[in-house]
Design a protein around this motif. Structure first.
Motif, short mmCIF file in Angstrom:
data_model
loop_
_atom_site.label_atom_id
_atom_site.label_comp_id
_atom_site.label_asym_id
_atom_site.label_seq_id
_atom_site.Cartn_x
_atom_site.Cartn_y
_atom_site.Cartn_z
N PRO A 18 17.45 43.38 1.90
CA PRO A 18 17.74 42.81 3.22
C PRO A 18 18.26 43.87 4.19
O PRO A 18 19.04 44.75 3.81
N LEU A 19 17.83 43.75 5.44
CA LEU A 19 18.26 44.65 6.50
C LEU A 19 19.12 43.88 7.49
O LEU A 19 18.75 42.78 7.93
N THR A 20 20.28 44.44 7.82
CA THR A 20 21.15 43.82 8.83
C THR A 20 21.40 44.84 9.94
O THR A 20 21.16 46.03 9.79
N VAL A 21 21.88 44.35 11.07
CA VAL A 21 22.14 45.20 12.22
C VAL A 21 23.51 44.85 12.80
O VAL A 21 23.82 43.67 13.00
N LYS A 22 24.32 45.88 13.07
CA LYS A 22 25.63 45.66 13.68
C LYS A 22 25.63 46.26 15.08
O LYS A 22 25.26 47.42 15.26
N PHE A 23 26.01 45.45 16.06
CA PHE A 23 26.03 45.93 17.44
C PHE A 23 27.19 45.28 18.19
O PHE A 23 27.98 44.54 17.61
N ARG A 24 27.28 45.57 19.48
CA ARG A 24 28.38 45.09 20.30
C ARG A 24 27.91 44.08 21.35
O ARG A 24 26.72 43.81 21.47
N LYS A 25 28.84 43.60 22.11
CA LYS A 25 28.56 42.67 23.21
C LYS A 25 27.55 43.27 24.19
O LYS A 25 26.68 42.58 24.72
N GLY A 26 27.66 44.56 24.41
CA GLY A 26 26.78 45.29 25.32
C GLY A 26 27.32 46.69 25.48
O GLY A 26 28.35 47.04 24.88
N PHE A 27 26.65 47.51 26.29
CA PHE A 27 27.16 48.86 26.48
C PHE A 27 28.37 48.86 27.42
O PHE A 27 29.35 49.55 27.19
N ASP A 28 28.29 48.09 28.49
CA ASP A 28 29.42 47.92 29.39
C ASP A 28 29.29 46.53 30.02
O ASP A 28 28.35 45.79 29.73
N ILE A 51 22.44 36.40 2.67
CA ILE A 51 21.79 37.35 3.58
C ILE A 51 20.51 37.81 2.89
O ILE A 51 20.56 38.57 1.92
N GLY A 52 19.39 37.32 3.37
CA GLY A 52 18.13 37.60 2.67
C GLY A 52 18.22 37.06 1.26
O GLY A 52 18.53 35.88 1.04
N SER A 53 17.98 37.92 0.28
CA SER A 53 18.01 37.52 -1.13
C SER A 53 19.40 37.68 -1.75
O SER A 53 19.60 37.36 -2.93
N VAL A 54 20.36 38.16 -0.97
CA VAL A 54 21.70 38.46 -1.51
C VAL A 54 22.67 37.34 -1.16
O VAL A 54 22.88 37.02 0.01
#
Length: 318
Positions: A137-147, A5-8
């Protein structure tokens, strides 16, 4: 089987998810020992850091032996998020993650967590400004959608990649689902096909076989384990061995479970003090002992325990 992940570079692609009230320092250390390729801290508020909140400072404590470790930030103000990211970057963590998936009403009501998925332009601004403010490194955690009417994980993943994210993690449920129903692995596959940065899949991964099935079904680069790790740090050893050898390691014995609970309790008290450590350990013990003979009786008794000595005595009786 490593993951970069990036440099890691992670030693394996199996990751402890950030979980409020669960993935604290003692638990992260235990999961790392058991072979987690990356451990993630409990989410911390950018505003709380700005206000020098003491509890938030405690949440950000790390140890060298748990690395690589990810620090998860939540908020909704791009300039503040970037300012805080730059301010904390010198701390000993390896990856900064932005929470865009938390379903809790208080967080969503503030326009944070999974509420951000309703505003792709704001997401773009946050990721762009934070990624430019730091070198890690920057990562982002999200879901399938709001609904179900707003399933936009693919759109958000593309925005994240274009705005400077080094990887994304996606939970295959909508915010409205919370943790109910079945996780949609198909959306994880669609995200993987849509971007070239690493994609980490999350949702309904509770065994080594399920991890293998998720990797095969989606082509994702890594797997994030959340609720299935509660009371079960061994899952990381079992998964990593299964991925390497194709053989399923034995589950821990009763004696191993008892020894882990005792050790976890001592670490918890050392880190948080007798009162808080014991109170928080009660829920961990209920998770460790789920399904064991006599566990209901033990859980009933553990709730009246007030000291480490009492807890040790009770666990030795098991």
């Amino acid at each position: 089987m490593t993951l970069k992940i990036g440099s890691v570079e992670l030693p394996n692609p199996v990751i402890l998810a950030p979980m409020a009230g669960v993935s604290d320092l003692p638990f992260r250390l235990l999961c790392r020992e058991q072979g987690a390729g990356l451990v993630c801290m409990e989410m911390v508020s950018a505003k709380a850091i700005a206000y020098h909140n003491k509890n938030t400072e405690k949440l950000m404590e790390t140890r060298e032996q748990e690395r690589p470790v990810s620090l998860q930030l939540f908020g909704s103000e791009p300039d503040l998020m970037a300012e805080i990211a730059a301010q904390i970057e010198e701390r000993p963590f390896d990856i900064l993650d932005i929470n865009m998936g938390c379903p809790v009403p208080k967080i969503v009501g503030n326009g944070e967590g999974s509420a951000l998925m309703k505003n792709p332009r704001l997401i773009e601004e946050i990721i762009t400004k934070v990624s430019r403010a730091i070198k890690k490194p920057l990562t982002v955690k999200f879901r399938k959608g709001f609904d179900d009417d707003h399933v936009n994980a693919v759109e958000i993943a593309k925005i994240a990649e274009a705005s400077g994210a080094a990887a994304v993690a996606i939970h295959g449920r909508t915010r409205e689902q919370y943790y109910s129903g079945k996780a949609d692995w198909e959306i994880i596959r669609q995200v993987k096909e849509a971007v070239s940065i690493p994609v980490i899949g999350n949702g309904d991964v509770d065994s080594p076989e399920k991890v293998r099935a998720l990797l095969d079904a989606t082509g994702c680069d890594g797997v994030m384990i959340g609720r299935a790790a509660r009371g079960n740090p061994w899952i990381f050893h079992r998964v990593s061995e299964y991925l390497k050898t194709g053989k399923l390691p034995d589950k821990p014995s009763r004696e191993e479970i008892k020894a882990m609970m005792l050790r976890h309790a001592r670490m918890q008290v050392e880190h948080k003090g007798d009162y808080t450590g014991i109170r928080e350990m009660r829920k961990h013990i209920s998770w460790y002992t789920t399904g064991l003979p006599g566990s209901a009786k033990l859980r009933g008794r553990i709730n009246s325990v007030e000291s480490l000595e009492e807890m040790e005595a009770l666990l030795r009786e098991m």
